[in-house]
Design an enzyme around this catalytic site. Sequence first.
Site, PDB file in Angstrom:
ATOM      1  N   HIS A  62       0.813  -1.217   0.000  1.00 60.34           N
ATOM      2  CA  HIS A  62       0.000   0.000   0.000  1.00 60.34           C
ATOM      3  C   HIS A  62       0.842   1.261   0.000  1.00 60.34           C
ATOM      4  O   HIS A  62       0.429   2.296  -0.548  1.00 60.34           O
ATOM      5  CB  HIS A  62      -1.006  -0.049   1.156  1.00 60.34           C
ATOM      6  CG  HIS A  62      -2.027  -1.128   0.967  1.00 60.34           C
ATOM      7  ND1 HIS A  62      -2.205  -2.176   1.850  1.00 60.34           N
ATOM      8  CD2 HIS A  62      -2.875  -1.375  -0.056  1.00 60.34           C
ATOM      9  CE1 HIS A  62      -3.132  -2.988   1.398  1.00 60.34           C
ATOM     10  NE2 HIS A  62      -3.553  -2.536   0.235  1.00 60.34           N
ATOM     11  N   ASP A  86     -10.027  -4.281   0.208  1.00 61.79           N
ATOM     12  CA  ASP A  86      -9.625  -4.391   1.614  1.00 61.79           C
ATOM     13  C   ASP A  86      -9.475  -3.009   2.255  1.00 61.79           C
ATOM     14  O   ASP A  86      -9.428  -2.888   3.476  1.00 61.79           O
ATOM     15  CB  ASP A  86      -8.303  -5.166   1.713  1.00 61.79           C
ATOM     16  CG  ASP A  86      -7.248  -4.577   0.784  1.00 61.79           C
ATOM     17  OD1 ASP A  86      -7.130  -5.068  -0.344  1.00 61.79           O
ATOM     18  OD2 ASP A  86      -6.586  -3.598   1.186  1.00 61.79           O
ATOM     19  N   GLY A 138     -15.496  -1.804 -12.324  1.00 62.27           N
ATOM     20  CA  GLY A 138     -14.660  -0.642 -12.628  1.00 62.27           C
ATOM     21  C   GLY A 138     -14.545  -0.374 -14.109  1.00 62.27           C
ATOM     22  O   GLY A 138     -14.363   0.759 -14.549  1.00 62.27           O
ATOM     23  N   ASP A 155      -6.122  -1.222  -8.299  1.00 62.43           N
ATOM     24  CA  ASP A 155      -5.674  -2.145  -7.257  1.00 62.43           C
ATOM     25  C   ASP A 155      -6.472  -3.435  -7.418  1.00 62.43           C
ATOM     26  O   ASP A 155      -7.379  -3.749  -6.637  1.00 62.43           O
ATOM     27  CB  ASP A 155      -5.926  -1.504  -5.888  1.00 62.43           C
ATOM     28  CG  ASP A 155      -5.458  -2.404  -4.757  1.00 62.43           C
ATOM     29  OD1 ASP A 155      -5.768  -2.080  -3.583  1.00 62.43           O
ATOM     30  OD2 ASP A 155      -4.813  -3.434  -5.033  1.00 62.43           O
ATOM     31  N   SER A 156      -6.152  -4.149  -8.488  1.00 67.47           N
ATOM     32  CA  SER A 156      -7.015  -5.266  -8.892  1.00 67.47           C
ATOM     33  C   SER A 156      -6.404  -6.618  -8.531  1.00 67.47           C
ATOM     34  O   SER A 156      -5.229  -6.722  -8.184  1.00 67.47           O
ATOM     35  CB  SER A 156      -7.189  -5.216 -10.417  1.00 67.47           C
ATOM     36  OG  SER A 156      -5.957  -5.572 -11.010  1.00 67.47           O
ATOM     37  N   ASP A 158      -5.588 -10.521 -10.071  1.00 67.45           N
ATOM     38  CA  ASP A 158      -4.884 -10.889 -11.322  1.00 67.45           C
ATOM     39  C   ASP A 158      -5.884 -10.865 -12.488  1.00 67.45           C
ATOM     40  O   ASP A 158      -7.099 -10.852 -12.268  1.00 67.45           O
ATOM     41  CB  ASP A 158      -4.285 -12.299 -11.168  1.00 67.45           C
ATOM     42  CG  ASP A 158      -3.301 -12.345  -9.990  1.00 67.45           C
ATOM     43  OD1 ASP A 158      -3.192 -13.401  -9.351  1.00 67.45           O
ATOM     44  OD2 ASP A 158      -2.691 -11.301  -9.699  1.00 67.45           O
TER      45      ASP A 158
HETATM   46  N1  SAM Z   1      -3.799  -6.219  -3.115  1.00 65.34           N
HETATM   47  C1  SAM Z   1      -4.442  -7.261  -3.843  1.00 65.34           C
HETATM   48  C2  SAM Z   1      -3.570  -7.783  -4.933  1.00 65.34           C
HETATM   49  O1  SAM Z   1      -2.676  -7.086  -5.377  1.00 65.34           O
HETATM   50  O2  SAM Z   1      -3.809  -8.910  -5.358  1.00 65.34           O
HETATM   51  C3  SAM Z   1      -5.716  -6.809  -4.458  1.00 65.34           C
HETATM   52  C4  SAM Z   1      -6.494  -5.857  -3.615  1.00 65.34           C
HETATM   53  S1  SAM Z   1      -8.176  -6.050  -3.682  1.00 65.34           S
HETATM   54  C5  SAM Z   1      -8.488  -7.414  -2.674  1.00 65.34           C
HETATM   55  C6  SAM Z   1      -8.488  -6.569  -5.351  1.00 65.34           C
HETATM   56  C7  SAM Z   1      -9.940  -6.307  -5.634  1.00 65.34           C
HETATM   57  O3  SAM Z   1     -10.204  -6.122  -7.021  1.00 65.34           O
HETATM   58  C8  SAM Z   1     -10.875  -7.454  -5.203  1.00 65.34           C
HETATM   59  O4  SAM Z   1     -11.570  -7.058  -4.043  1.00 65.34           O
HETATM   60  C9  SAM Z   1     -11.787  -7.680  -6.415  1.00 65.34           C
HETATM   61  O5  SAM Z   1     -13.127  -7.924  -6.052  1.00 65.34           O
HETATM   62  C10 SAM Z   1     -11.612  -6.367  -7.156  1.00 65.34           C
HETATM   63  N2  SAM Z   1     -11.954  -6.418  -8.581  1.00 65.34           N
HETATM   64  C11 SAM Z   1     -11.633  -7.383  -9.478  1.00 65.34           C
HETATM   65  N3  SAM Z   1     -12.147  -7.080 -10.691  1.00 65.34           N
HETATM   66  C12 SAM Z   1     -12.808  -5.875 -10.559  1.00 65.34           C
HETATM   67  C13 SAM Z   1     -13.539  -5.038 -11.446  1.00 65.34           C
HETATM   68  N4  SAM Z   1     -13.706  -5.380 -12.742  1.00 65.34           N
HETATM   69  N5  SAM Z   1     -14.057  -3.876 -10.966  1.00 65.34           N
HETATM   70  C14 SAM Z   1     -13.892  -3.528  -9.659  1.00 65.34           C
HETATM   71  N6  SAM Z   1     -13.216  -4.290  -8.741  1.00 65.34           N
HETATM   72  C15 SAM Z   1     -12.682  -5.453  -9.204  1.00 65.34           C
END
Ligand code: SAM
Length: 287
Positions: A62, A86, A138, A155-156, A158
């Site tokens: 972060h 998170d 997003g 911050d997605s 994979d």
């Molecule tokens: N720090 C973590 C990492 O690097 O793997 C990721 C942080 S956070 C937990 C990742 C977030 O992206 C998840 O909560 C997931 O639900 C979200 N996410 C995945 N695809 C998305 C999308 N198309 N739009 C918005 N959020 C999305």
Amino acid sequence: MELWYTENHTDNIKFSIKVNKHLYTAESEFQKVDIFESDEIGRFLTLDGLMMVNEKDEFMYHDMIVHPAFAVKPDIKRVLVIGGGDGGTVREITRYPSVEKIDMVEIDELVVKSSIEFLNYTSCKLNDPRVNLYFEDGIEFVKDKVAEYDLIIVDSTDPIGPGEGLFTRAFYNDCYKALSEDGILVNQNESPYYARDARNARRAHQKIKEIFPVSKVYEYHMPTYPSGHWMFGFASKGLDPINDLKKEEWQNIGLKTRYYNTELHVAAFALPNYVKELLEKELGENE
Ligand code: SAM
């Protein structure tokens, strides 16, 4: 009886952590959400069995996803965070008095709810009055935005499942449009070490490079991610992460950080030769 969380970093490499308690498990329409308690790394969140965030090394991730952009553009006011369920990325952004608006677009409300319930260390600032939470995709959210943000942080997860569309040219084009003239895009840019992560890293960078005049990658340590060698992308319409680094201005904000500093900022963009070669390899026809 011992309980272990095990993640396949590849089909031939496993990563295991001894856990004391399985605090939470639920399945949303997007993914399986689990939260564990451990001695070694504290409480941690996994999505579909993959490590997302934990108490021991989240500060590295972060710090590095947020502070480099602010050290190049300390007057950032309007921020869009895509993903980041998170709350750790938003927590770091709220430390900047210049920031007036933080839109966080997280597709899965369950991730935010479970993080608020169990992971106070990252979700503690989601109630900041500047934060607007949107439980949407997003990819759709950014489509109609024009010059609305000074910083977009992707911050997605994979590029699988809901995260896949966050690694496409169309999405990066929409981010370009949604940014102001001196706006910055920071994206989760995977890792150079294992084959699948390296392919994803190269594809993300090559696509961003086609769209943004400035497109660089920087690296940091992330011990609990596959190989521990992880990267972010920095892209802009003109601002260079090294030439435009405003060292003194950032230091005068007076933030105390456990990982990031302005010397490390410069070093992070100096990549190993094998990583440079990987990232600069042109994409093939159907990549
Ligand atoms: N720090 C973590 C990492 O690097 O793997 C990721 C942080 S956070 C937990 C990742 C977030 O992206 C998840 O909560 C997931 O639900 C979200 N996410 C995945 N695809 C998305 C999308 N198309 N739009 C918005 N959020 C999305």
